[in-house]
Design a protein around this motif. Sequence first.
Motif, PDB file in Angstrom:
ATOM      1  N   LEU B  41       4.054  10.808   4.916  1.00 16.44           N
ATOM      2  CA  LEU B  41       3.815   9.503   4.282  1.00 16.44           C
ATOM      3  C   LEU B  41       2.504   8.934   4.818  1.00 16.44           C
ATOM      4  CD1 LEU B  41       4.786   7.037   2.598  1.00 16.44           C
ATOM      5  CD2 LEU B  41       6.008   6.272   4.657  1.00 16.44           C
ATOM      6  N   ARG B  42       1.573   8.644   3.898  1.00 18.20           N
ATOM      7  CA  ARG B  42       0.273   8.094   4.284  1.00 18.20           C
ATOM      8  C   ARG B  42      -0.004   6.904   3.361  1.00 18.20           C
ATOM      9  NH1 ARG B  42      -4.073  10.253   7.063  1.00 18.20           N
ATOM     10  NH2 ARG B  42      -3.146  12.339   7.101  1.00 18.20           N
ATOM     11  N   PRO B  43       0.549   5.731   3.680  1.00 19.63           N
ATOM     12  CA  PRO B  43       0.463   4.587   2.770  1.00 19.63           C
ATOM     13  C   PRO B  43      -0.987   4.179   2.509  1.00 19.63           C
ATOM     14  CG  PRO B  43       1.969   4.132   4.599  1.00 19.63           C
ATOM     15  CD  PRO B  43       1.271   5.410   4.922  1.00 19.63           C
ATOM     16  N   HIS B  44      -1.232   3.715   1.286  1.00 21.26           N
ATOM     17  CA  HIS B  44      -2.551   3.174   0.940  1.00 21.26           C
ATOM     18  C   HIS B  44      -2.601   1.710   1.377  1.00 21.26           C
ATOM     19  CE1 HIS B  44      -6.361   2.613  -0.913  1.00 21.26           C
ATOM     20  NE2 HIS B  44      -6.308   3.708  -1.637  1.00 21.26           N
ATOM     21  N   VAL B  45      -3.640   1.360   2.118  1.00 21.42           N
ATOM     22  CA  VAL B  45      -3.716   0.000   2.677  1.00 21.42           C
ATOM     23  C   VAL B  45      -4.319  -1.012   1.711  1.00 21.42           C
ATOM     24  CG1 VAL B  45      -3.955   0.971   4.994  1.00 21.42           C
ATOM     25  CG2 VAL B  45      -6.011   0.252   3.737  1.00 21.42           C
ATOM     26  N   LYS B  46      -4.799  -0.565   0.567  1.00 19.83           N
ATOM     27  CA  LYS B  46      -5.427  -1.472  -0.411  1.00 19.83           C
ATOM     28  C   LYS B  46      -4.550  -2.650  -0.776  1.00 19.83           C
ATOM     29  CE  LYS B  46      -3.340   0.879  -4.287  1.00 19.83           C
ATOM     30  NZ  LYS B  46      -3.216   0.594  -5.692  1.00 19.83           N
ATOM     31  N   THR B  47      -3.233  -2.476  -0.683  1.00 20.62           N
ATOM     32  CA  THR B  47      -2.309  -3.531  -1.092  1.00 20.62           C
ATOM     33  C   THR B  47      -2.267  -4.660  -0.077  1.00 20.62           C
ATOM     34  OG1 THR B  47      -0.991  -1.810  -2.141  1.00 20.62           O
ATOM     35  CG2 THR B  47       0.051  -3.976  -1.875  1.00 20.62           C
ATOM     36  N   HIS B  48      -2.174  -4.289   1.201  1.00 18.47           N
ATOM     37  CA  HIS B  48      -2.008  -5.320   2.230  1.00 18.47           C
ATOM     38  C   HIS B  48      -3.282  -5.604   3.001  1.00 18.47           C
ATOM     39  CE1 HIS B  48      -1.838  -2.189   5.333  1.00 18.47           C
ATOM     40  NE2 HIS B  48      -0.895  -1.568   4.654  1.00 18.47           N
ATOM     41  N   LYS B  49      -4.144  -4.617   3.196  1.00 20.16           N
ATOM     42  CA  LYS B  49      -5.429  -4.776   3.880  1.00 20.16           C
ATOM     43  C   LYS B  49      -5.265  -5.463   5.237  1.00 20.16           C
ATOM     44  CE  LYS B  49      -8.282  -4.837  -0.340  1.00 20.16           C
ATOM     45  NZ  LYS B  49      -9.584  -4.195  -0.194  1.00 20.16           N
ATOM     46  N   SER B  50      -4.194  -5.166   5.898  1.00 22.00           N
ATOM     47  CA  SER B  50      -3.844  -5.879   7.132  1.00 22.00           C
ATOM     48  C   SER B  50      -3.435  -4.915   8.222  1.00 22.00           C
ATOM     49  CB  SER B  50      -2.686  -6.841   6.823  1.00 22.00           C
ATOM     50  OG  SER B  50      -1.875  -7.016   7.960  1.00 22.00           O
ATOM     51  N   THR B  51      -4.001  -5.077   9.424  1.00 20.35           N
ATOM     52  CA  THR B  51      -3.591  -4.208  10.534  1.00 20.35           C
ATOM     53  C   THR B  51      -2.161  -4.520  10.976  1.00 20.35           C
ATOM     54  OG1 THR B  51      -4.594  -5.742  12.100  1.00 20.35           O
ATOM     55  CG2 THR B  51      -5.929  -3.854  11.413  1.00 20.35           C
ATOM     56  N   ALA B  52      -1.749  -5.770  10.824  1.00 24.40           N
ATOM     57  CA  ALA B  52      -0.386  -6.126  11.227  1.00 24.40           C
ATOM     58  C   ALA B  52       0.628  -5.342  10.405  1.00 24.40           C
ATOM     59  CB  ALA B  52      -0.164  -7.641  11.045  1.00 24.40           C
ATOM     60  N   VAL B  53       0.374  -5.216   9.115  1.00 26.14           N
ATOM     61  CA  VAL B  53       1.300  -4.475   8.256  1.00 26.14           C
ATOM     62  C   VAL B  53       1.141  -2.976   8.489  1.00 26.14           C
ATOM     63  CG1 VAL B  53       1.988  -4.033   5.871  1.00 26.14           C
ATOM     64  CG2 VAL B  53       1.306  -6.341   6.560  1.00 26.14           C
ATOM     65  N   GLU B 231       2.370  15.395   0.672  1.00 25.02           N
ATOM     66  CA  GLU B 231       2.051  14.078   1.259  1.00 25.02           C
ATOM     67  C   GLU B 231       2.048  13.036   0.148  1.00 25.02           C
ATOM     68  OE1 GLU B 231      -1.321  13.431   4.212  1.00 25.02           O
ATOM     69  OE2 GLU B 231      -2.249  12.644   2.384  1.00 25.02           O
ATOM     70  N   MET B 232       2.617  11.856   0.396  1.00 25.42           N
ATOM     71  CA  MET B 232       2.641  10.778  -0.600  1.00 25.42           C
ATOM     72  C   MET B 232       1.894   9.547  -0.079  1.00 25.42           C
ATOM     73  SD  MET B 232       6.754  10.011  -0.317  1.00 25.42           S
ATOM     74  CE  MET B 232       6.847   8.523  -1.319  1.00 25.42           C
ATOM     75  N   ARG B 233       1.262   8.835  -1.022  1.00 23.63           N
ATOM     76  CA  ARG B 233       0.382   7.722  -0.621  1.00 23.63           C
ATOM     77  C   ARG B 233       0.680   6.435  -1.385  1.00 23.63           C
ATOM     78  NH1 ARG B 233      -3.321  11.433  -2.615  1.00 23.63           N
ATOM     79  NH2 ARG B 233      -3.987   9.789  -4.047  1.00 23.63           N
ATOM     80  N   PRO B 234       1.892   5.957  -1.396  1.00 19.90           N
ATOM     81  CA  PRO B 234       2.151   4.705  -2.130  1.00 19.90           C
ATOM     82  C   PRO B 234       1.454   3.520  -1.470  1.00 19.90           C
ATOM     83  CG  PRO B 234       4.044   5.298  -0.787  1.00 19.90           C
ATOM     84  CD  PRO B 234       3.082   6.451  -0.687  1.00 19.90           C
ATOM     85  N   GLY B 235       0.967   2.604  -2.267  1.00 23.71           N
ATOM     86  CA  GLY B 235       0.349   1.388  -1.740  1.00 23.71           C
ATOM     87  C   GLY B 235       1.198   0.167  -2.063  1.00 23.71           C
ATOM     88  N   THR B 236       1.390  -0.057  -3.356  1.00 31.33           N
ATOM     89  CA  THR B 236       2.081  -1.255  -3.840  1.00 31.33           C
ATOM     90  C   THR B 236       3.466  -1.437  -3.238  1.00 31.33           C
ATOM     91  OG1 THR B 236       0.881  -0.903  -5.902  1.00 31.33           O
ATOM     92  CG2 THR B 236       2.702  -2.460  -5.979  1.00 31.33           C
ATOM     93  N   SER B 237       4.138  -0.326  -2.917  1.00 34.41           N
ATOM     94  CA  SER B 237       5.549  -0.407  -2.534  1.00 34.41           C
ATOM     95  C   SER B 237       5.786  -1.228  -1.267  1.00 34.41           C
ATOM     96  CB  SER B 237       6.125   1.001  -2.343  1.00 34.41           C
ATOM     97  OG  SER B 237       5.618   1.590  -1.160  1.00 34.41           O
ATOM     98  N   VAL B 238       4.743  -1.482  -0.501  1.00 39.07           N
ATOM     99  CA  VAL B 238       4.951  -2.272   0.712  1.00 39.07           C
ATOM    100  C   VAL B 238       5.355  -3.711   0.360  1.00 39.07           C
ATOM    101  CG1 VAL B 238       2.549  -3.052   1.005  1.00 39.07           C
ATOM    102  CG2 VAL B 238       3.982  -2.677   3.011  1.00 39.07           C
ATOM    103  N   TYR B 239       4.816  -4.214  -0.747  1.00 39.37           N
ATOM    104  CA  TYR B 239       5.141  -5.580  -1.194  1.00 39.37           C
ATOM    105  C   TYR B 239       5.901  -5.593  -2.526  1.00 39.37           C
ATOM    106  CZ  TYR B 239       1.777  -7.529   2.226  1.00 39.37           C
ATOM    107  OH  TYR B 239       1.112  -7.898   3.361  1.00 39.37           O
ATOM    108  N   HIS B 240       5.567  -4.661  -3.405  1.00 41.41           N
ATOM    109  CA  HIS B 240       6.089  -4.637  -4.779  1.00 41.41           C
ATOM    110  C   HIS B 240       5.628  -5.858  -5.589  1.00 41.41           C
ATOM    111  CE1 HIS B 240       8.174  -0.904  -4.840  1.00 41.41           C
ATOM    112  NE2 HIS B 240       8.914  -1.192  -3.776  1.00 41.41           N
ATOM    113  N   ASP B 241       5.876  -5.767  -6.902  1.00 38.26           N
ATOM    114  CA  ASP B 241       5.428  -6.848  -7.782  1.00 38.26           C
ATOM    115  C   ASP B 241       6.215  -6.821  -9.087  1.00 38.26           C
ATOM    116  OD1 ASP B 241       4.234  -4.722  -9.196  1.00 38.26           O
ATOM    117  OD2 ASP B 241       2.249  -5.097  -8.321  1.00 38.26           O
ATOM    118  N   ARG B 242       5.819  -7.654 -10.007  1.00 36.80           N
ATOM    119  CA  ARG B 242       6.552  -7.753 -11.271  1.00 36.80           C
ATOM    120  C   ARG B 242       6.546  -6.424 -12.019  1.00 36.80           C
ATOM    121  NH1 ARG B 242       4.432 -11.013 -16.476  1.00 36.80           N
ATOM    122  NH2 ARG B 242       6.323 -10.978 -17.772  1.00 36.80           N
ATOM    123  N   THR B 243       5.423  -5.701 -11.924  1.00 34.95           N
ATOM    124  CA  THR B 243       5.332  -4.436 -12.640  1.00 34.95           C
ATOM    125  C   THR B 243       6.253  -3.389 -12.035  1.00 34.95           C
ATOM    126  OG1 THR B 243       3.038  -4.887 -13.228  1.00 34.95           O
ATOM    127  CG2 THR B 243       3.754  -2.607 -13.364  1.00 34.95           C
TER     128      THR B 243
END
Lengths: 371, 371
Positions: B41-53, B231-243
Amino acid sequence: MPAPPVRLADVETPAAVVDLDRLERNITTAARYATGHGLQLRPHVKTHKSTAVARRQLEAGAVGLTCATPRELDVMATVCDDLFWAHPPVGAAKIARAMALPPHVRLTVAVDDLSQVAALASAAVAANRRVGVLVEFDVGMRRVGVPAVPALVTMAQAVAAASSLAFDGITCYPGHIRQPVGEQASALAVLQQRLLAASDALSAAGLPPRVVSAGSTPTMWRTHEVPAITEMRPGTSVYHDRTTASIGVCTWDDIAMTVLATVISTSIPGQVVLDAGTKALGREPMRGTDGEGWAVLQDRPHLVVERMSEEHGIIVLGDDPWRPSVGEVVRLVPNHVCVAMHNFDRVVGVRGDRVESMWDVEARGRAGLVP
Amino acid sequence: MPAPPVRLADVETPAAVVDLDRLERNITTAARYATGHGLQLRPHVKTHKSTAVARRQLEAGAVGLTCATPRELDVMATVCDDLFWAHPPVGAAKIARAMALPPHVRLTVAVDDLSQVAALASAAVAANRRVGVLVEFDVGMRRVGVPAVPALVTMAQAVAAASSLAFDGITCYPGHIRQPVGEQASALAVLQQRLLAASDALSAAGLPPRVVSAGSTPTMWRTHEVPAITEMRPGTSVYHDRTTASIGVCTWDDIAMTVLATVISTSIPGQVVLDAGTKALGREPMRGTDGEGWAVLQDRPHLVVERMSEEHGIIVLGDDPWRPSVGEVVRLVPNHVCVAMHNFDRVVGVRGDRVESMWDVEARGRAGLVP
């Protein structure tokens, strides 16, 4: 602030680039128009969010600045002592920030609800300041603003009755008038009638408006055809964009802001991929005019960014002979500059292709989450 | 960083709010899925752009992080020593920033053009570092990536021939697979065939891919049905959204990020105006699923932000009985969280309605205009 690179080609993309000659011309032209027609000019800073640009507007003759957010108020108070907050003042945190502006700043606020008048009046008493108020009048945009004249008068009376507030007049945003400049006459005539009816009713109530403030860039060059208006608040005109050029508010050569982008991929036949996507260009449709896509090449405006991801913009070439190499740098004209600029923290100022300066988009964002 | 306010109601709006329980659950669920199926698992940080997350994602078992911009690389290098730059490395300024990452950071880069391979190889030599490379394979998204297998092999050979580069495998982004989760089977079968064909050809050339890396959040729960993927790279799933909720990747109660907004005007009958517009929510359409407008109320998802200006969002009430007062605070679920988050500099972390923490969206923006 680091020293600017000498060549535009050395700038990391995507980047917001402003042509300083065009910026200065746009500022001068707006100021000259306002002076020539006896109008006060109070540019909206939402487009540039920069004290460097605001200073030039003030030096050219702007009487003050228009802001939407508390952040814009905070930042612009460092260069201007006459600010108009053109957004409903709702929420304790926001009002507290506005009241904490330096005491020498003359603050005027737009209101469209009696609860806003009451909250603002109390906050002004507590802050020991006198706040100017313009009552927001809906002239057809149907966004904010009191739509009926009797309610407008009631609100003006409530303002006038508050010792910490000064009723200065009315404000409106004719954002529904979006047709090409040459086709605006009848809509402007309706606007004049609406504003006159409001002014007459206020005068009859003993509260003649000293100020009748109105936007916007699409209507700016015909403001004098609405003689009720005393003050104009264009924002976009400082930079212009694909939309304002398309409706004839400016020429293509007046567009001062472009997004510098690099060709990052040509691997899919028939298309070119740039490194400017939604997070650089925004995803704003053309309004009041036709136009596909989200941005166009400055020097090939028939080539359109048709699809975007967050960090990719795709131009479908079709029959066009342009076949750039990976690495070629281009300049894009976004549909809506105010939203594009909000994606950037810094601006590169150029004369031709020479980098002359850089400045921060200081009023971008919100900051101040705590009251 | 100032101390957080105690109550959400004291936060200045619009603001990005993250529900910490949901955030932690989303992170854990993704990590558990990856572990359960033997996937890296290698999450894409574009969604949160935060070191804390990002730290929480790494603690939960992520093997590294995926970045799109040099700014994201710079920031994430402070918390992670294994970064994948999943964006074509084009432009001297960008490549220089990537090469300037701390030497202990293992950098892997996606390429889709021989010119990129050459530029990256030279830069790596000059920086005295060895850079991992995944060749980008177009699997139907038609954005970037080599579409034909023979060209993919040629590029892998060019990478393998460069002493400063290591050919690690292939990467793809199946962003064209956007249908609801239950309807993805045939598209995933095609993806498996594509990836197998590429792997087989590479193996036949003596370059078997060690890594086959793929996005995305829409396909994340069915990744194991494409056994070629390592290897999977989901980004949005850390927060999710309406879509993502609408296509069934998550439930409504998994959506961790909302935009806190205030009712600022009810003066036009039949509608409610909020202080969250394009510059807070973005203007992203629903994709792969139906849905009007740009955002919905979290606790009344049938009420939609139908129209927006930069700092106004308008909900048309129709027959709905909701009649909020000016000043009421609501939480909005944006269509696309990655673009909404990019409008904010700071996030308010809550448990229920209690504010627990705040953090900066450190990797937002670009910075570093000079090489």
